[in-house]
Design a protein around this motif. Structure first.
Motif, short mmCIF file in Angstrom:
data_model
loop_
_atom_site.label_atom_id
_atom_site.label_comp_id
_atom_site.label_asym_id
_atom_site.label_seq_id
_atom_site.Cartn_x
_atom_site.Cartn_y
_atom_site.Cartn_z
N ASP A 1 -6.50 0.65 -4.05
CA ASP A 1 -7.42 1.20 -3.03
C ASP A 1 -8.19 2.41 -3.57
N GLU B 1 -9.49 -7.60 -7.22
CA GLU B 1 -9.13 -8.96 -7.67
C GLU B 1 -10.37 -9.86 -7.73
N ASN C 1 -2.24 -10.97 -4.40
CA ASN C 1 -3.04 -11.03 -5.62
C ASN C 1 -2.61 -12.22 -6.51
N ASP D 1 0.70 -6.66 6.38
CA ASP D 1 1.42 -6.29 7.59
C ASP D 1 1.04 -7.19 8.78
N GLY E 1 0.81 -1.21 0.00
CA GLY E 1 0.00 0.00 0.00
C GLY E 1 0.85 1.26 0.00
N GLY F 1 -7.56 -3.76 -2.97
CA GLY F 1 -6.92 -4.73 -3.85
C GLY F 1 -7.68 -6.04 -3.91
N GLY G 1 -0.67 -0.75 -4.22
CA GLY G 1 -1.79 -0.95 -3.30
C GLY G 1 -2.68 0.29 -3.26
N GLY H 1 1.52 -6.43 0.70
CA GLY H 1 0.08 -6.72 0.59
C GLY H 1 -0.39 -7.08 -0.81
O1 KG4 Z 1 1.75 -4.57 3.04
P1 KG4 Z 1 0.42 -4.03 3.41
O2 KG4 Z 1 -0.43 -4.82 4.37
O3 KG4 Z 1 0.55 -2.60 4.03
C1 KG4 Z 1 1.51 -1.69 3.62
O4 KG4 Z 1 2.64 -1.76 4.14
O5 KG4 Z 1 1.17 -0.92 2.70
O6 KG4 Z 1 -0.37 -3.79 2.04
C2 KG4 Z 1 -1.68 -3.30 2.03
C3 KG4 Z 1 -2.08 -3.12 0.60
C4 KG4 Z 1 -3.42 -2.44 0.42
O7 KG4 Z 1 -3.26 -1.37 -0.47
C5 KG4 Z 1 -4.31 -3.52 -0.19
O8 KG4 Z 1 -5.29 -3.01 -1.09
C6 KG4 Z 1 -3.31 -4.37 -0.92
O9 KG4 Z 1 -2.19 -4.40 -0.05
N1 KG4 Z 1 -3.82 -5.72 -1.14
C7 KG4 Z 1 -4.02 -6.23 -2.38
C8 KG4 Z 1 -4.59 -7.51 -2.18
N2 KG4 Z 1 -4.72 -7.73 -0.85
C9 KG4 Z 1 -4.23 -6.62 -0.22
N3 KG4 Z 1 -3.78 -5.72 -3.60
C10 KG4 Z 1 -4.10 -6.48 -4.66
N4 KG4 Z 1 -4.67 -7.70 -4.56
C11 KG4 Z 1 -4.93 -8.26 -3.35
N5 KG4 Z 1 -5.49 -9.47 -3.27
#
Ligand code: KG4
Ligand code: ZN
Length: 488
Positions: free
Chosen positions: A273, A297, A401, A429, A243, A293, A269, A397
């Motif tokens: 979002d 998906e 996907n 996270d 994200g 995300g 991300g 995150g």
């Molecule tokens: O790594 P993370 O938990 O937090 C950060 O450090 O940013 O990533 C969160 C991000 C969010 O923007 C979320 O929409 C994205 O990861 N995310 C995805 C999926 N699951 C979570 N993006 C695309 N496809 C997914 N299945």
């Protein structure tokens, strides 16, 4: 090294007899107690074996012993003997009593704390990668109502939940704070107000309990999580997509990272979002509690990725930088047009929402795959990875996907790489990845702070590049791609 080989004094007490000694590892085997054989009956330790040493006792409820012939015996245990060592004592051939016991060099248990963004996470992990206990409080639903993360709200929620999250992780692990070897906490990069909560709490716990403190870089933790579950040796290529970040990094060692490409504007991300918000995906019941995300998906699965033609950013550039903001604006314009066309008002969503999502996801994926392909060409040209071991680790995150992962798998296959990706739960996270980074640092004896003065001096850093930026070198090479890998 926690070495318990020096057991002078035992011989006198036990000479000529066979006994089992039970010792509590902490504090350092100072108290010994004799226990009768039948205490060990349920352990099924073969009585005819000369057991020289305890190796390790894990939460899988197995005790491992090394015999005189260096065989390893593993045996299930039923009682809660997690931090207890059993040693069988025998006479050796010269009738001399001897116990030569030692535990693994790097045996340790680390408490990890994560508060860099909108998840309050904590976990207790041991050196084998065993998660002894964990807890996570997500602020996702609250931020969904506000249309994005509001830092003071994130700060307040972290403050409200940090104590219960850490206590719950410890309680579920069955390990007390006194048994933990060190406390690892994310201190960079991230939202400053969020980082502060974990940093203050982690430092306080460490100082109060007299434990070492390990400051953790959030992106390094994402990149290293895979080593908890799979054997991935340095050096390797990492694609971090989350994200807040899009990064292509060469991981050379725990303390040596080289940036090959990074985003010049938004993170992927964020692109997911913001699209989800603009498309009002929250109003679709199945998607109401999903992250942007996840929702895109999910809807894309039954959509046509060719329905709309979104441009692929940066592919003509001779570097591996990412840019997601232009793509987002193209999507916004397309949505405006479609909303007029279908006379969409209020909270209603577009009738062809699945096609819109699938086409957008395809464009994002194509961009990620192309920049990664260029990074792979750069790596082989500069011979930065051993040819026999080309590994790509993808984490963060967005690495949850499946569509993106499948496309990357095709890329890896064609480019001679092995793809590694942690399970989805470890991509987003969490406290586990922080504890694991703590374990890696503890084992490598790097970045562990012991003195009160050093621990007190630790502060947060909202921005913190993971390593040296090689973008100029990438550009200077003028990478030309003859065949773009197709994944659709
Ligand atoms: O790594 P993370 O938990 O937090 C950060 O450090 O940013 O990533 C969160 C991000 C969010 O923007 C979320 O929409 C994205 O990861 N995310 C995805 C999926 N699951 C979570 N993006 C695309 N496809 C997914 N299945
Ligand atoms: Zn993250």
């Amino acid at each position: 090294m926690d070495n318990i080989s020096n057991t002078t004094g035992l011989g006198g007490e036990t000479e000529g007899r066979e006994k089992i000694f039970l010792a509590t590892l902490f504090p350092k085997l100072t108290q010994w107690a004799d226990v009768p054989w039948d205490t060990m009956e349920h352990c099924h330790i073969p009585k005819n074996k000369l057991i020289l040493g305890f190796v390790q006792c894990t939460r899988r409820k197995l005790l491992h012993f090394v015999t005189a012939r260096s065989e390893l015996i593993s045996t299930p245990i039923t009682s809660n003997t997690k931090r207890t060592v059993y040693i069988q004592y025998h006479q050796n051939l010269n009738n001399e009593p001897r116990v030569t016991t030692s535990i693994e060099n790097n045996r340790c248990i680390i408490l990890g704390i994560e508060t860099s963004c909108d998840d309050t996470g904590a976990a207790v992990v041991d050196e084998t990668g065993q998660v002894l206990g964990e807890a996570l409080h997500s602020q996702h639903k609250v931020h969904l109502l506000h249309g994005g993360i509001i830092p003071p709200i994130a700060n307040r929620l972290h403050e409200e939940h940090i104590v219960e999250v850490v206590e719950s992780a410890l309680a579920s692990s069955g390990v007390s704070l006194a048994d933990v070897d060190a406390i690892a906490t994310t201190v960079k990069p991230g939202l400053p107000l969020s980082l502060c909560v974990g940093k203050n709490y982690g430092k306080k716990l460490a100082l109060d309990a007299g434990k070492p403190f390990i400051p953790i870089h959030h992106m390094e933790a994402h990149a290293l999580t895979i080593r908890m579950v799979e054997k991935v040796e340095f050096p390797f290529l990492v694609l971090l997509i989350s994200g807040g970040h899009a990064l292509l990094v060469l991981a050379k060692s725990l303390d040596e990272w080289k940036i090959i490409g990074q985003t010049i504007d938004d993170a992927p991300g964020e692109a997911f979002d913001k699209a989800a918000r603009r498309l009002k995906l929250r109003n679709i019941p199945e998607c109401s509690s999903m992250s942007g995300g996840q929702a895109v998906e999910y809807l894309s699965r039954e959509g046509d990725p060719r329905a709309f033609d979104y441009p692929t950013p940066m592919w003509k550039y001779r570097d591996c930088s990412f840019s997601f903001s232009g793509l987002k604006h193209t999507l916004y314009k397309n949505i405006e047009k479609l909303e007029v066309e279908y006379a969409i008002e209020g909270g209603r969503v577009l009738p062809n929402i699945r096609d819109v999502c699938a086409s957008y996801q395809y464009a994002l994926t194509k961009h990620i795959v192309r920049q990664t392909q260029k990074a792979m060409i750069y790596i082989s040209t500069r011979e930065l990875l051993p040819e026999e071991n080309y590994s790509l680790v993808v984490s963060g995150g967005v690495a949850c996907n499946q569509y993106i992962k499948t496309a990357l798998r095709v890329l890896c296959h064609k480019m001679g790489y092995t793809l590694f990706c942690p399970p989805p739960k470890l991509c987003t996270d969490n406290g586990i990845m922080i504890a694991w980074n703590g374990i890696e640092r503890w084992k490598a004896k790097t970045g562990v702070l012991y003195s009160k003065k050093d621990i007190e001096a630790v502060d947060i850093q909202g921005k913190s590049p993971i390593g040296e930026d090689l973008t100029d070198d990438v550009r200077s090479l003028g990478i030309k791609v003859k065949n773009w890998i197709k994944f659709r």
